[in-house]
Design an enzyme around this catalytic site. Structure first.
Site, PDB file in Angstrom:
ATOM      1  N   PRO A   2      14.863 105.456  47.733  1.00 12.90           N
ATOM      2  CA  PRO A   2      15.221 106.782  48.215  1.00 12.90           C
ATOM      3  C   PRO A   2      16.684 106.876  48.638  1.00 12.90           C
ATOM      4  O   PRO A   2      17.131 106.181  49.542  1.00 12.90           O
ATOM      5  CB  PRO A   2      14.288 106.987  49.419  1.00 12.90           C
ATOM      6  CG  PRO A   2      13.146 106.072  49.169  1.00 12.90           C
ATOM      7  CD  PRO A   2      13.744 104.898  48.481  1.00 12.90           C
ATOM      8  N   GLU A   3      17.419 107.724  47.955  1.00 13.01           N
ATOM      9  CA  GLU A   3      18.793 108.041  48.326  1.00 13.01           C
ATOM     10  C   GLU A   3      18.782 109.471  48.863  1.00 13.01           C
ATOM     11  O   GLU A   3      17.713 110.031  49.057  1.00 13.01           O
ATOM     12  CB  GLU A   3      19.708 107.886  47.103  1.00 13.01           C
ATOM     13  CG  GLU A   3      19.562 106.516  46.458  1.00 13.01           C
ATOM     14  CD  GLU A   3      20.405 106.337  45.202  1.00 13.01           C
ATOM     15  OE1 GLU A   3      21.414 107.043  45.045  1.00 13.01           O
ATOM     16  OE2 GLU A   3      20.050 105.486  44.379  1.00 13.01           O
ATOM     17  N   LYS A  58      20.385 108.863  54.746  1.00 14.40           N
ATOM     18  CA  LYS A  58      19.113 108.555  54.104  1.00 14.40           C
ATOM     19  C   LYS A  58      17.980 108.438  55.123  1.00 14.40           C
ATOM     20  O   LYS A  58      16.909 107.924  54.808  1.00 14.40           O
ATOM     21  CB  LYS A  58      19.222 107.248  53.299  1.00 14.40           C
ATOM     22  CG  LYS A  58      20.272 107.307  52.182  1.00 14.40           C
ATOM     23  CD  LYS A  58      20.510 105.956  51.545  1.00 14.40           C
ATOM     24  CE  LYS A  58      21.728 105.992  50.627  1.00 14.40           C
ATOM     25  NZ  LYS A  58      22.126 104.646  50.152  1.00 14.40           N
ATOM     26  N   ARG A 126       7.513  97.048  50.396  1.00 14.22           N
ATOM     27  CA  ARG A 126       8.346  95.886  50.703  1.00 14.22           C
ATOM     28  C   ARG A 126       8.708  95.737  52.174  1.00 14.22           C
ATOM     29  O   ARG A 126       9.434  94.814  52.533  1.00 14.22           O
ATOM     30  CB  ARG A 126       9.592  95.933  49.826  1.00 14.22           C
ATOM     31  CG  ARG A 126       9.248  95.582  48.388  1.00 14.22           C
ATOM     32  CD  ARG A 126      10.396  95.833  47.461  1.00 14.22           C
ATOM     33  NE  ARG A 126      11.465  94.886  47.646  1.00 14.22           N
ATOM     34  CZ  ARG A 126      12.582  94.914  46.922  1.00 14.22           C
ATOM     35  NH1 ARG A 126      12.760  95.830  46.009  1.00 14.22           N
ATOM     36  NH2 ARG A 126      13.497  94.018  47.113  1.00 14.22           N
ATOM     37  N   ARG A 279      25.142  94.955  42.805  1.00 11.11           N
ATOM     38  CA  ARG A 279      24.051  95.811  42.323  1.00 11.11           C
ATOM     39  C   ARG A 279      24.064  95.908  40.815  1.00 11.11           C
ATOM     40  O   ARG A 279      25.116  95.804  40.184  1.00 11.11           O
ATOM     41  CB  ARG A 279      24.185  97.256  42.823  1.00 11.11           C
ATOM     42  CG  ARG A 279      24.352  97.530  44.263  1.00 11.11           C
ATOM     43  CD  ARG A 279      23.364  96.977  45.171  1.00 11.11           C
ATOM     44  NE  ARG A 279      23.139  97.857  46.310  1.00 11.11           N
ATOM     45  CZ  ARG A 279      23.926  97.873  47.355  1.00 11.11           C
ATOM     46  NH1 ARG A 279      25.010  97.141  47.378  1.00 11.11           N
ATOM     47  NH2 ARG A 279      23.620  98.628  48.371  1.00 11.11           N
TER      48      ARG A 279
END
Length: 294
Positions: A2-3, A58, A126, A279
């Site tokens: 989620p951004e 966020k 997670r 990334r």
DNA sequence: CACTTGACCTGTCCGC
DNA sequence: TGCGGACAGGTCAAGT
């Protein structure tokens, strides 16, 4: 993942669904959610009525009429999913591609029960995400919020502010600079790649070496791409769903993200994947050349 | 200080 | 088919 656009999509859903509902019970796993907060949960959460749902960067804030707010960060795999009293809203027959079945499931970390028997589930496969109960007027004093730069989509977030903030990180790569939440709040890996592609900037370019023209394109592109994504309900790779368990469709329109091996929509060169700022990074090697001022 | 890397977790996918 | 390992990517702590 989620951004900003995903978190904003969740916020829009919750802002429609939660206000006015009264919390009657909160069950949670150990550790990360409500660490050492049992007493304030009992005092300031149970019996509280939801007033509004806000977003900063966020993170989400669910404001309660007790003067406290539930602050939530979904990190990578977090979900906030609402179910009404019947619990069938998204069951069989509903025209949705919901990824979420019966709740709670084994990824559920927190369940809020409301007086009308609807529920809000905080799922997080997670376990990177967190949920805290904080005094509403002290939310901005939380370490996480103190570090945040300006809201990427705010009307008063100007190009000059963006440029100045990026140049504070001039020694690092432009991708690392825009992922830095103290530079601007909300950009994550997907929109960094999409914005850099739209602005024709190689992600590994030193931030201080990006021309003013290209920086301006980047500023515009990041905001455009995130606004578009909000209108499409965000990006769903695997885990992300909105407050009603639905996926977003932005990735259908993504030009480079997770499209390695496919043709660049501009020049048909094959999109490649590399590593920048630690990334996974997707670029068109022809449209995004390094070290060229223009 | 400025910047980079590793840890936090779990599930999935890839190659052998 | 089974299994180890790489990978996913937001943020913070630790390392260079």
């Amino acid at each position: 993942m989620p951004e900003l656009p995903e978190v904003e999509t969740v916020r829009i859903g919750l802002a429609r669904l939660l206000p006015g509902r009264v919390v009657v019970r909160a069950t949670h796993d150990t550790a990360k959610s409500f660490p050492n907060e049992s007493r304030s949960v009992e005092k300031h959460l149970i019996g509280a009525t939801v007033i509004t749902v806000r977003r900063r960067g966020k993170a989400l804030m669910i404001d309660l009429d007790t003067g406290y707010s539930l602050v939530v960060h979904l990190k990578m795999t977090g979900q906030l999913v609402f179910r009404d009293a019947v619990g069938e809203r998204f069951g069989a027959g509903h025209p949705t591609d919901s990824l979420v079945g019966e709740l709670p499931d084994r990824s559920t970390r927190v369940t809020l029960d409301f007086q009308d028997e609807s529920k809000l589930f905080f799922n997080d496969q997670r376990k990177f995400g967190w949920m805290k109960l904080v005094q509403t007027e002290l939310v901005e004093q939380e370490p996480f919020f103190l570090k945040l730069g300006p809201e990427a989509l705010a009307d008063d977030f100007t190009f000059e502010q963006f440029r100045a903030a990026v140049l504070r990180r001039k020694g690092t790569t432009i991708k690392a600079a825009i992922l830095d939440q103290s530079v601007l709040a909300g950009v994550g890996n997907i929109y960094a790649d999409e914005g850099l592609f739209a602005a024709r900037i190689h992600p590994a370019t030193r931030a201080g070496d990006v021309s003013t023209l290209k920086l301006k394109r980047l500023y515009r592109a990041l905001r455009e791409v995130m606004r578009l994504s909000i209108s499409l309900g965000g990006s769903s790779d695997k885990n992300y769903v909105d407050a009603e368990g639905r996926k977003g469709s932005y990735l259908t329109f993504a030009k480079v993200f997770r499209r390695e091996g496919q043709d660049c929509p501009v020049c048909s060169t094959k999109i490649i994947k590399l590593r920048v700022a630690g990334r996974g990074t997707h670029i068109c090697p022809r449209c995004q050349k390094q070290g060229r001022l223009s």
